[in-house]
Design a protein around this motif. Structure first.
Motif, short mmCIF file in Angstrom:
data_model
loop_
_atom_site.label_atom_id
_atom_site.label_comp_id
_atom_site.label_asym_id
_atom_site.label_seq_id
_atom_site.Cartn_x
_atom_site.Cartn_y
_atom_site.Cartn_z
N GLY A 113 0.81 -1.22 0.00
CA GLY A 113 0.00 0.00 0.00
C GLY A 113 0.84 1.27 0.00
O GLY A 113 0.58 2.21 -0.76
N ILE A 114 1.88 1.30 0.82
CA ILE A 114 2.75 2.47 0.86
C ILE A 114 3.51 2.61 -0.45
O ILE A 114 3.65 3.72 -0.98
N ALA A 155 1.35 4.19 -2.93
CA ALA A 155 1.18 5.61 -2.64
C ALA A 155 2.40 6.43 -3.06
O ALA A 155 2.29 7.61 -3.36
N THR A 211 4.11 5.96 -5.78
CA THR A 211 4.26 5.92 -7.23
C THR A 211 4.47 7.29 -7.86
O THR A 211 5.37 7.45 -8.70
#
Length: 127
Positions: free
Chosen positions: A90-91, A94, A96
């Protein structure tokens, strides 16, 4: 299947090792950048372009959430490990936009060198 409430509970309440989270994130992003850059250069892509592609492909993908959730359901992976991996993926997703901006910065810094490498060498020109 795991849901987001369980993950948010882990992030807010359960103690976790921030060093482990950061190391896993660095391993995911750094490892994929190195791998993609290496394979790219094997296929004749300039190192700058290969690193830029590596930065764009470095984050984890949505399929990881499905795969890790199913691995927990089947008893292949522990809940603690899947929770860590959910967080890392998930991090990384984020991050990207910043990874893409970093790739653009590297590319613009070395752009002149790349353009020169694309020009034909005198021995390659046949008249």
């Amino acid at each position: 299947m795991l849901n987001w409430h369980v993950l948010s509970f882990r992030l807010l309440v359960l103690p976790h090792n921030d060093d482990q989270d950061i190391k896993a994130l660095g391993l995911l992003i750094g490892g994929k950048i190195i791998l993609v850059a290496f394979v790219g250069t094997l296929f004749g892509i300039s190192i700058v372009s290969a690193i830029r592609v590596g930065l764009l492909l470095a984050p984890g993908g949505e399929f990881a959430f499905v795969a890790f959730g199913e691995a927990v359901n089947q008893g292949i992976m522990s809940f603690q490990l899947s929770s860590l991996l959910f967080l890392v993926v998930g991090i990384s997703m984020a991050l990207t936009p910043w990874l893409a901006a970093g790739g653009q910065l590297i590319s613009s810094h070395f752009e002149l060198h790349d353009v020169r490498s694309l020009l034909p060498v005198e021995s390659e020109v046949h008249v």
